[in-house]
Design a protein around this motif. Structure first.
Motif, PDB file in Angstrom:
ATOM      1  N   ARG A   1       1.894  19.946   1.028  1.00  0.00           N
ATOM      2  CA  ARG A   1       2.952  20.033   2.022  1.00  0.00           C
ATOM      3  C   ARG A   1       2.600  19.137   3.199  1.00  0.00           C
ATOM      4  O   ARG A   1       1.432  19.053   3.593  1.00  0.00           O
ATOM      5  N   ALA A   2       3.586  18.449   3.732  1.00  0.00           N
ATOM      6  CA  ALA A   2       3.374  17.583   4.881  1.00  0.00           C
ATOM      7  C   ALA A   2       4.399  17.896   5.952  1.00  0.00           C
ATOM      8  O   ALA A   2       5.577  18.126   5.661  1.00  0.00           O
ATOM      9  N   ASP A   3       3.962  17.905   7.201  1.00  0.00           N
ATOM     10  CA  ASP A   3       4.856  18.198   8.310  1.00  0.00           C
ATOM     11  C   ASP A   3       5.504  16.945   8.891  1.00  0.00           C
ATOM     12  O   ASP A   3       6.385  17.033   9.740  1.00  0.00           O
ATOM     13  N   THR A   4       5.082  15.769   8.433  1.00  0.00           N
ATOM     14  CA  THR A   4       5.666  14.517   8.893  1.00  0.00           C
ATOM     15  C   THR A   4       5.976  13.646   7.678  1.00  0.00           C
ATOM     16  O   THR A   4       5.331  13.758   6.638  1.00  0.00           O
ATOM     17  N   PRO A   5       6.952  12.748   7.783  1.00  0.00           N
ATOM     18  CA  PRO A   5       7.267  11.855   6.668  1.00  0.00           C
ATOM     19  C   PRO A   5       6.072  10.983   6.299  1.00  0.00           C
ATOM     20  O   PRO A   5       5.300  10.547   7.168  1.00  0.00           O
ATOM     21  N   GLU A   6       5.920  10.706   5.015  1.00  0.00           N
ATOM     22  CA  GLU A   6       4.791   9.890   4.554  1.00  0.00           C
ATOM     23  C   GLU A   6       4.815   8.497   5.171  1.00  0.00           C
ATOM     24  O   GLU A   6       3.777   7.933   5.524  1.00  0.00           O
ATOM     25  N   LEU A   7       6.001   7.909   5.321  1.00  0.00           N
ATOM     26  CA  LEU A   7       6.080   6.575   5.911  1.00  0.00           C
ATOM     27  C   LEU A   7       5.599   6.581   7.360  1.00  0.00           C
ATOM     28  O   LEU A   7       5.060   5.589   7.848  1.00  0.00           O
ATOM     29  N   GLU A   8       5.783   7.705   8.037  1.00  0.00           N
ATOM     30  CA  GLU A   8       5.273   7.820   9.404  1.00  0.00           C
ATOM     31  C   GLU A   8       3.758   7.974   9.391  1.00  0.00           C
ATOM     32  O   GLU A   8       3.049   7.348  10.193  1.00  0.00           O
ATOM     33  N   ARG A   9       3.246   8.789   8.468  1.00  0.00           N
ATOM     34  CA  ARG A   9       1.796   8.986   8.375  1.00  0.00           C
ATOM     35  C   ARG A   9       1.075   7.692   8.032  1.00  0.00           C
ATOM     36  O   ARG A   9      -0.056   7.479   8.456  1.00  0.00           O
ATOM     37  N   ARG A  10       1.716   6.834   7.263  1.00  0.00           N
ATOM     38  CA  ARG A  10       1.098   5.575   6.861  1.00  0.00           C
ATOM     39  C   ARG A  10       1.369   4.433   7.833  1.00  0.00           C
ATOM     40  O   ARG A  10       0.961   3.296   7.596  1.00  0.00           O
ATOM     41  N   GLY A  11       2.044   4.741   8.929  1.00  0.00           N
ATOM     42  CA  GLY A  11       2.255   3.744   9.957  1.00  0.00           C
ATOM     43  C   GLY A  11       3.363   2.754   9.694  1.00  0.00           C
ATOM     44  O   GLY A  11       3.489   1.746  10.392  1.00  0.00           O
ATOM     45  N   TRP A  12       4.218   3.025   8.690  1.00  0.00           N
ATOM     46  CA  TRP A  12       5.312   2.106   8.384  1.00  0.00           C
ATOM     47  C   TRP A  12       6.400   2.171   9.450  1.00  0.00           C
ATOM     48  O   TRP A  12       6.931   1.159   9.872  1.00  0.00           O
TER      49      TRP A  12
ATOM     50  N   ARG B   1       0.809  -1.219   0.000  1.00  0.00           N
ATOM     51  CA  ARG B   1       0.000   0.000   0.000  1.00  0.00           C
ATOM     52  C   ARG B   1       0.846   1.275   0.000  1.00  0.00           C
ATOM     53  O   ARG B   1       0.311   2.384  -0.065  1.00  0.00           O
ATOM     54  N   LEU B   2       2.146   1.120   0.054  1.00  0.00           N
ATOM     55  CA  LEU B   2       3.016   2.293   0.009  1.00  0.00           C
ATOM     56  C   LEU B   2       3.243   2.730  -1.427  1.00  0.00           C
ATOM     57  O   LEU B   2       3.431   1.908  -2.318  1.00  0.00           O
TER      58      LEU B   2
END
Length: 209
Positions: A185-196, A92-93
């Motif tokens: 724009r995102a304030d956190t890494p995408e992998l963190e937002r997706r719970g990886w 899903r990434l």
């Protein structure tokens, strides 16, 4: 992601917080002078012995881009099937912006450049690659300051990429970068937002010996 205010007294900290590995891009290309300015900024990076071993290659050929895309798919399929990876989480990434990013930049490092005359790399020849990494980071921060996104595609076979791009044998493949305006724009890494994965406290990486 927006452009960095020029009068921000803590601009470096702001840049470091804003810098993200971008995978979702707007398709419209950057003005040529913007990409040129980013590449010029990258060349301000420090290098061992002033060797400047980095080689930035803009990949504009549709055929070469397709070859890189195919190579990514091949390597990604192998990674998905590999042991130790949760296939559902991995699948899903979105791991690349190859289709949407208007600009592709392949970064190579010359293994033993004549420039610098070998200073500082006799016992640690890998410092040429480390210097190229510094140039990539400088490019990334310069892009962030201008509201431009950068995504590093690392799921590639270096030898196959070098062959796809007809790189000289003396060049070592280091990175394939997708470049363009990010969708958001995102304030956190995408992998963190997706719970990886999640960031650890800064002090967990500090050691006193």
């Amino acid at each position: 992601m927006t452009a960095l205010p020029p009068d921000d007294p803590s601009c470096l900290d702001t840049l470091l917080r804003w810098r993200r590995d971008v995978r979702h891009f707007r398709p419209d290309p950057l003005p040529p002078e913007t990409l040129d300015a980013l590449l010029a900024s990258a060349c301000l990076a420090p290098s061992v012995g002033l060797s400047e071993p980095w080689r930035f290659c803009q990949v504009t050929s549709a055929a070469r881009r397709r070859a890189i895309r195919d190579e990514f798919e091949r390597c990604n399929a192998i990674a998905t099937a590999g042991r130790g990876v949760d296939r559902n989480d991995y699948a899903r990434l979105k791991l690349a912006g190859l289709d949407q990013a208007p600009h592709h930049v392949a970064v190579f490092s010359e293994r033993d450049p004549a420039q610098g005359r070998g200073l500082g790399r006799m016992t640690m020849p890998e410092t040429t690659v480390w210097s190229t990494m510094m140039a990539i980071h400088t490019f990334w921060l310069a892009a962030t300051a201008r509201g431009v996104g950068v995504g590093w595609v690392s799921i590639l076979d270096p030898a196959r990429v070098a062959a796809c791009l007809d790189a000289p044998l003396a060049w070592e493949f280091v990175a394939y970068l997708c470049v363009g305006r990010p969708l958001e724009r995102a304030d956190t890494p995408e992998l963190e937002r997706r719970g990886w994965e999640r960031r650890r406290p800064e002090t967990a990486r500090w050691h006193v010996i």
